[in-house]
Design a protein around this motif. Structure first.
Motif, PDB file in Angstrom:
ATOM      1  N   GLN A  45       1.421  -1.111   1.153  1.00  0.00           N
ATOM      2  CA  GLN A  45       0.293  -0.278   1.294  1.00  0.00           C
ATOM      3  C   GLN A  45      -0.121   0.164  -0.340  1.00  0.00           C
ATOM      4  O   GLN A  45       0.804   0.487  -1.035  1.00  0.00           O
ATOM      5  N   GLY A  46      -1.355   0.144  -0.591  1.00  0.00           N
ATOM      6  CA  GLY A  46      -1.840   0.180  -1.984  1.00  0.00           C
ATOM      7  C   GLY A  46      -1.032  -1.096  -2.847  1.00  0.00           C
ATOM      8  O   GLY A  46      -0.229  -1.877  -2.472  1.00  0.00           O
ATOM      9  N   LEU A  47      -1.417  -0.597  -4.080  1.00  0.00           N
ATOM     10  CA  LEU A  47      -1.008  -1.693  -5.058  1.00  0.00           C
ATOM     11  C   LEU A  47       0.486  -1.745  -5.256  1.00  0.00           C
ATOM     12  O   LEU A  47       1.246  -2.549  -5.562  1.00  0.00           O
ATOM     13  N   VAL A  48       0.980  -0.364  -5.026  1.00  0.00           N
ATOM     14  CA  VAL A  48       2.676  -0.148  -5.273  1.00  0.00           C
ATOM     15  C   VAL A  48       3.163  -0.888  -4.132  1.00  0.00           C
ATOM     16  O   VAL A  48       4.174  -1.563  -4.263  1.00  0.00           O
ATOM     17  N   GLY A  49       2.670  -0.692  -2.944  1.00  0.00           N
ATOM     18  CA  GLY A  49       3.390  -1.240  -1.952  1.00  0.00           C
ATOM     19  C   GLY A  49       3.303  -2.935  -1.876  1.00  0.00           C
ATOM     20  O   GLY A  49       4.145  -3.353  -1.686  1.00  0.00           O
ATOM     21  N   GLN A  50       1.888  -3.291  -2.308  1.00  0.00           N
ATOM     22  CA  GLN A  50       1.975  -4.678  -2.541  1.00  0.00           C
ATOM     23  C   GLN A  50       2.913  -5.276  -3.387  1.00  0.00           C
ATOM     24  O   GLN A  50       3.493  -6.383  -3.561  1.00  0.00           O
ATOM     25  N   ALA A  51       3.100  -4.600  -4.580  1.00  0.00           N
ATOM     26  CA  ALA A  51       3.898  -5.135  -5.542  1.00  0.00           C
ATOM     27  C   ALA A  51       5.173  -5.157  -5.208  1.00  0.00           C
ATOM     28  O   ALA A  51       6.021  -5.840  -5.398  1.00  0.00           O
ATOM     29  N   GLU A  91      16.184 -11.532  -7.851  1.00  0.00           N
ATOM     30  CA  GLU A  91      15.090 -11.755  -7.027  1.00  0.00           C
ATOM     31  C   GLU A  91      14.881 -10.629  -5.736  1.00  0.00           C
ATOM     32  O   GLU A  91      14.096 -11.290  -4.909  1.00  0.00           O
ATOM     33  N   LYS A  92      15.461  -9.799  -5.623  1.00  0.00           N
ATOM     34  CA  LYS A  92      15.250  -8.946  -4.734  1.00  0.00           C
ATOM     35  C   LYS A  92      14.819  -7.644  -5.202  1.00  0.00           C
ATOM     36  O   LYS A  92      15.326  -6.781  -5.882  1.00  0.00           O
ATOM     37  N   VAL A  93      13.655  -7.293  -4.536  1.00  0.00           N
ATOM     38  CA  VAL A  93      12.675  -6.301  -5.019  1.00  0.00           C
ATOM     39  C   VAL A  93      13.542  -4.931  -4.619  1.00  0.00           C
ATOM     40  O   VAL A  93      13.827  -4.919  -3.447  1.00  0.00           O
ATOM     41  N   LEU A  94      13.788  -3.923  -5.496  1.00  0.00           N
ATOM     42  CA  LEU A  94      14.513  -2.791  -5.226  1.00  0.00           C
ATOM     43  C   LEU A  94      13.435  -1.546  -5.290  1.00  0.00           C
ATOM     44  O   LEU A  94      13.909  -0.557  -4.797  1.00  0.00           O
ATOM     45  N   GLY A  95      12.434  -1.754  -6.110  1.00  0.00           N
ATOM     46  CA  GLY A  95      11.422  -0.700  -6.245  1.00  0.00           C
ATOM     47  C   GLY A  95      10.415  -1.025  -7.172  1.00  0.00           C
ATOM     48  O   GLY A  95      10.241  -2.192  -7.334  1.00  0.00           O
ATOM     49  N   VAL A  96       9.592  -0.147  -7.420  1.00  0.00           N
ATOM     50  CA  VAL A  96       8.342  -0.312  -8.209  1.00  0.00           C
ATOM     51  C   VAL A  96       8.167   0.788  -9.234  1.00  0.00           C
ATOM     52  O   VAL A  96       8.378   1.939  -9.061  1.00  0.00           O
TER      53      VAL A  96
END
Length: 195
Positions: A45-51, A91-96
């Motif tokens: 959702q949105g740029l944050v969610g897409q990142a 390489e595992k996304v934990l947050g933004v």
């Protein structure tokens, strides 16, 4: 977050942690009330969610008016420059992390945010592990207390059973004595009857 904001010379910022398929804001720096009202985003959702989905940093150099508000006690303006960057561990996304500024970011800001990805990932992974450990320790303490209570209850029950056993043994002894006396009386009666 404060350190990242300070080093990049951002005016506003937020830190979102990925929890299953949602991002939850866990830290904020100078966010206005309207922005603070939105605490979670769906992954994508949105740029944050897409990142969070694709693991790529996004830089907006001409953000639309009102995109990310920078406010003070007397007024506010829209951040014109925004950096939205995921942070990861192995390489595992934990947050933004999301940063906004009223001015262009310095030449090293993007590299600093990109370079902070792994340290942020390590920090939040460590924090998550500590929280899990704290939960497990609390569960262990609760179970230990429950076991202690159960042990005390069992000891009390065993004591009661011991008292009941002693009472039954005394009752059985009295019955045996009474039976012996009755038997002796019967024998005495038979002897008298035979005479």
């Amino acid at each position: 977050l404060n350190l990242v904001v300070e080093v990049t010379k951002a005016d506003v910022g937020a830190l979102h942690l990925l929890e299953k398929d949602r991002l939850r804001r866990v830290a904020a720096f100078a966010l206005d009330g309207d922005t603070l009202a939105v605490e979670t985003f769906q992954k994508g959702q949105g740029l944050v969610g897409q990142a969070a989905v694709d693991g790529r940093m996004r830089v907006l150099r001409a953000a639309p008016a009102g995109y990310l508000k920078v406010t003070s006690g007397l007024g506010g303006a829209g951040a014109t420059h925004v950096i939205i960057a995921p942070f990861a561990l192995r390489e595992k996304v934990l947050g933004v992390v999301e940063l906004g500024a009223l001015h262009p970011f310095g030449p090293n800001a993007e590299a600093l945010v990109q370079g902070a990805s792994e340290p942020l990932g390590i920090a939040f992974s460590t924090l998550a592990q500590h929280q899990k450990l704290r939960v497990l320790l609390n569960q262990s303490a609760t179970q230990r207390e429950e076991l202690s209570v159960q042990r005390e209850e069992l000891m009390a029950t065993n004591e009661q059973l011991g008292e009941q056993t002693r009472a039954l043994e005394e009752q059985q002894l009295r019955l045996e004595q009474a039976n012996t006396e009755v038997e002796q009386a019967r024998v005495d009666l038979e002897v008298r009857a035979d005479k």
